[in-house]
Motif scaffolding. Structure first.
Motif, PDB file in Angstrom:
ATOM      1  N   ILE A 131      -7.601   1.803  -2.410  1.00 17.41           N
ATOM      2  CA  ILE A 131      -6.530   1.331  -1.967  1.00 17.41           C
ATOM      3  C   ILE A 131      -6.602  -0.024  -2.659  1.00 17.41           C
ATOM      4  O   ILE A 131      -5.223  -0.709  -2.833  1.00 17.41           O
ATOM      5  CB  ILE A 131      -6.325   1.484  -0.503  1.00 17.41           C
ATOM      6  CG1 ILE A 131      -6.023   2.932  -0.109  1.00 17.41           C
ATOM      7  CG2 ILE A 131      -4.738   0.779   0.460  1.00 17.41           C
ATOM      8  CD1 ILE A 131      -6.191   3.548   1.194  1.00 17.41           C
ATOM      9  N   LEU A 173       0.194  -0.794   8.416  1.00 22.31           N
ATOM     10  CA  LEU A 173      -0.779  -1.360   7.548  1.00 22.31           C
ATOM     11  C   LEU A 173      -0.957  -3.036   7.430  1.00 22.31           C
ATOM     12  O   LEU A 173      -1.115  -3.372   6.402  1.00 22.31           O
ATOM     13  CB  LEU A 173       0.138  -0.713   5.637  1.00 22.31           C
ATOM     14  CG  LEU A 173       0.409   0.990   5.380  1.00 22.31           C
ATOM     15  CD1 LEU A 173       0.578   0.896   4.946  1.00 22.31           C
ATOM     16  CD2 LEU A 173      -1.456   1.178   5.855  1.00 22.31           C
ATOM     17  N   CYS A 198      -6.175  -7.319   1.518  1.00 23.15           N
ATOM     18  CA  CYS A 198      -5.450  -7.273  -0.122  1.00 23.15           C
ATOM     19  C   CYS A 198      -5.091  -8.527  -0.006  1.00 23.15           C
ATOM     20  O   CYS A 198      -5.912  -9.219  -1.001  1.00 23.15           O
ATOM     21  CB  CYS A 198      -4.433  -6.722   0.335  1.00 23.15           C
ATOM     22  SG  CYS A 198      -4.434  -4.916   0.243  1.00 23.15           S
ATOM     23  N   PRO A 230       0.936  -1.411  -0.266  1.00 26.17           N
ATOM     24  CA  PRO A 230       0.063   0.095   0.558  1.00 26.17           C
ATOM     25  C   PRO A 230       0.758   1.133  -0.095  1.00 26.17           C
ATOM     26  O   PRO A 230       0.534   2.476  -0.060  1.00 26.17           O
ATOM     27  CB  PRO A 230      -0.121   0.160   1.233  1.00 26.17           C
ATOM     28  CG  PRO A 230      -0.657  -1.570   1.799  1.00 26.17           C
ATOM     29  CD  PRO A 230       0.492  -1.879   1.056  1.00 26.17           C
ATOM     30  N   CYS A 265      -3.726  -1.892  -5.112  1.00 25.59           N
ATOM     31  CA  CYS A 265      -3.070  -3.333  -5.001  1.00 25.59           C
ATOM     32  C   CYS A 265      -3.345  -4.900  -5.361  1.00 25.59           C
ATOM     33  O   CYS A 265      -2.503  -5.087  -5.396  1.00 25.59           O
ATOM     34  CB  CYS A 265      -2.821  -3.227  -2.958  1.00 25.59           C
ATOM     35  SG  CYS A 265      -3.370  -2.002  -1.911  1.00 25.59           S
TER      36      CYS A 265
END
Length: 129
Positions: free
Chosen positions: A120, A61, A68, A19, A124
């Motif tokens: 986001i 993150l 993700c 990210p 990714c």
């Protein structure tokens, strides 16, 4: 057979982008081939376990990276599976909390309803051209 499935899983997740950085999770060694385990749990159904390693022990993150991983595999895995995603033991200061978050279906669904987070995650997990 299960080793083939593990490589198939790794092939899907290795291109996810970090990210914050322009690198992939593979390039940053957040994921490696050895972090993926696949075990048959039923007829044509598999348990996929991923243990990823954040780049630093206080990585803010880590939850997003877990999200993700989950979203990309939910979309791309071509076989029936249960998915468990964990932070490698001892590699993050709040690993227990993050492990709970990224394996909680309701929290994952809520996160993906947030337009900023969703954008986001899409950036990714989208394959580079």
């Amino acid at each position: 057979m299960e080793q083939d499935k593990a490589l198939e899983v790794y092939d899907i997740i290795r291109t996810i982008r970090d990210p914050e950085k322009p690198n992939t999770l593979e390039e940053l060694e957040v994921v490696t081939e050895s972090c993926v385990q696949v075990n048959e749990i039923g007829e044509e159904e598999y348990l996929v376990v991923i243990r990823f390693t954040p780049t630093v022990p206080h990585c803010s993150l880590a939850t997003l990276i877990g999200l993700c991983l989950r979203i990309k595999l939910q979309r791309c895995l071509p076989f029936r599976h249960k998915l468990e995603i964990y932070i490698s033991e001892g590699t993050h200061s709040t690993e227990e909390d993050i492990n709970k978050q990224i394996n909680d279906k309701e929290r994952v669904a809520a996160a993906m309803e947030n337009p900023n987070l969703r954008e986001i995650v899409e950036q990714c997990v989208t394959e580079p051209d």
